[in-house]
Write an enzyme that holds these catalytic residues in place. Sequence first.
Site, PDB file in Angstrom:
ATOM      1  N   GLU A  77      -7.721   2.914  -5.527  1.00  0.00           N
ATOM      2  CA  GLU A  77      -8.445   2.635  -4.294  1.00  0.00           C
ATOM      3  C   GLU A  77      -9.910   2.389  -4.614  1.00  0.00           C
ATOM      4  OE1 GLU A  77      -9.044   1.393  -1.560  1.00  0.00           O
ATOM      5  OE2 GLU A  77      -7.974   2.705  -0.162  1.00  0.00           O
TER       6      GLU A  77
ATOM      7  N   ARG B 278     -17.901  -0.190   5.469  1.00  0.00           N
ATOM      8  CA  ARG B 278     -16.457  -0.050   5.338  1.00  0.00           C
ATOM      9  C   ARG B 278     -15.747  -1.397   5.187  1.00  0.00           C
ATOM     10  NH1 ARG B 278     -12.223   1.219   9.686  1.00  0.00           N
ATOM     11  NH2 ARG B 278     -10.393   1.726   8.441  1.00  0.00           N
TER      12      ARG B 278
ATOM     13  N   GLY C  31      -5.251   0.309   0.104  1.00  0.00           N
ATOM     14  CA  GLY C  31      -5.769  -0.671   1.041  1.00  0.00           C
ATOM     15  C   GLY C  31      -6.716  -1.664   0.398  1.00  0.00           C
TER      16      GLY C  31
ATOM     17  N   ASN D  18      -4.764  10.318   4.742  1.00  0.00           N
ATOM     18  CA  ASN D  18      -4.608   9.264   5.749  1.00  0.00           C
ATOM     19  C   ASN D  18      -4.318   9.882   7.111  1.00  0.00           C
ATOM     20  OD1 ASN D  18      -2.748   7.191   3.442  1.00  0.00           O
ATOM     21  ND2 ASN D  18      -4.914   7.053   3.944  1.00  0.00           N
TER      22      ASN D  18
ATOM     23  N   ARG E   6       0.861  -1.169   0.000  1.00  0.00           N
ATOM     24  CA  ARG E   6       0.000   0.000   0.000  1.00  0.00           C
ATOM     25  C   ARG E   6       0.906   1.230   0.000  1.00  0.00           C
ATOM     26  NH1 ARG E   6      -4.013   1.681   4.997  1.00  0.00           N
ATOM     27  NH2 ARG E   6      -5.097   3.405   3.942  1.00  0.00           N
ATOM     28  N   HIS E   7       0.519   2.258  -0.729  1.00  0.00           N
ATOM     29  CA  HIS E   7       1.297   3.503  -0.795  1.00  0.00           C
ATOM     30  C   HIS E   7       1.656   4.002   0.603  1.00  0.00           C
ATOM     31  CE1 HIS E   7      -2.184   5.792   0.626  1.00  0.00           C
ATOM     32  NE2 HIS E   7      -2.903   4.997  -0.154  1.00  0.00           N
ATOM     33  N   GLY E   8       2.650   4.878   0.675  1.00  0.00           N
ATOM     34  CA  GLY E   8       2.991   5.519   1.942  1.00  0.00           C
ATOM     35  C   GLY E   8       1.876   6.434   2.414  1.00  0.00           C
TER      36      GLY E   8
ATOM     37  N   SER F  22      -0.598   9.222   3.141  1.00  0.00           N
ATOM     38  CA  SER F  22      -0.981  10.400   2.359  1.00  0.00           C
ATOM     39  C   SER F  22      -1.475  11.506   3.273  1.00  0.00           C
ATOM     40  CB  SER F  22      -2.084  10.042   1.356  1.00  0.00           C
ATOM     41  OG  SER F  22      -3.342   9.930   2.023  1.00  0.00           O
ATOM     42  N   GLU F  23      -1.664  12.676   2.705  1.00  0.00           N
ATOM     43  CA  GLU F  23      -2.149  13.825   3.470  1.00  0.00           C
ATOM     44  C   GLU F  23      -3.523  13.546   4.088  1.00  0.00           C
ATOM     45  OE1 GLU F  23      -0.066  17.361   0.801  1.00  0.00           O
ATOM     46  OE2 GLU F  23      -2.060  16.603   0.286  1.00  0.00           O
TER      47      GLU F  23
ATOM     48  N   HIS G 193     -13.644   3.094  -4.752  1.00  0.00           N
ATOM     49  CA  HIS G 193     -14.323   4.394  -4.822  1.00  0.00           C
ATOM     50  C   HIS G 193     -15.314   4.474  -3.666  1.00  0.00           C
ATOM     51  CE1 HIS G 193     -16.424   7.913  -6.130  1.00  0.00           C
ATOM     52  NE2 HIS G 193     -15.589   8.056  -7.149  1.00  0.00           N
TER      53      HIS G 193
END
Length: 303
Positions: free
Chosen positions: A120, A147, A236, A20, A13-15, A17-18, A122
Amino acid sequence: MTVTDTFKLFILRHGQSELNSENIFCGWIDAQLTEKGKSQARHSAKLIKRFCESNNISLPQIGYASRLVRTQQTMDVILEELGLEHVNQVITTKTNINEELQNTRFEGQMPVLQTWRLNERHYGSWQGQRKPDILKEYGKEKYMYIRRDYNGKPPKVNLNLEMVQEENDQGSFTGYDFKEPNRHLKYGFEERANERLPESESLCEVVIRLKPFLNNVVLSTAKKSNQESCVIVGHGSSVRSLLKILEGISDQDIKDVDIPNGIPLIIELDRENYSFVRKFYLDPESAKVNAQMVRDEGFEKNS
């Protein structure tokens, strides 16, 4: 079975983010990486390099990222740390991957294929909304069902409100803290290929859109090129979907799978038939702690 007998997918998963860091549903909003997120990406690259060196295997031969900026920034940092340059190409499952791309070893470079199918999930009208606010509005049971349940799905987004509009028309910001990029501008390539882009998704629908990409692009290219490994930077939900497909996780059990930011997960497949062999994190202790933080989002503010 030895390491060299398997095809390895370095999946992460990406690092951070602003969004997150602010406990906000990000979805298809193009959030940037934080400094912590970039640091996580650098650490991921070091873990990948160390694993390859200790097992006497080559670095990944090809990379895959979503069409969202946070995965591309994560890939940028990883390749910089590995000393590799990019060869970027946006694709759909209908794209004929160039024969040169399939069969050539790029000296000092890595081809990176970007696809919306790794985007991700939507999150519909929940995008840009703060998780504690949504939890309060919907209640714990419905919040967790939408979720986490395999078929849970947020209300559809109103794209006229959500997207920044063309010709300097910014649309209505009522109820929206952040915006999804205008689809006609960002996803024109996909629209011309008649791809049907979502307005809200369940995890089940993410799995459905990912399957053809995994089979017809990732695994097909690995077989044709006799690759040892690839690196996939997703989100995720797209990482959970890849795990579900490759490992055969049940609809019920996938609810309990959480993906931490910026920690590489290795999935090994038998190179004879590309069946699942095993999976493991390169930093298992950090993965366990950070995965619990993901599960708790909405219930507390994460640092």
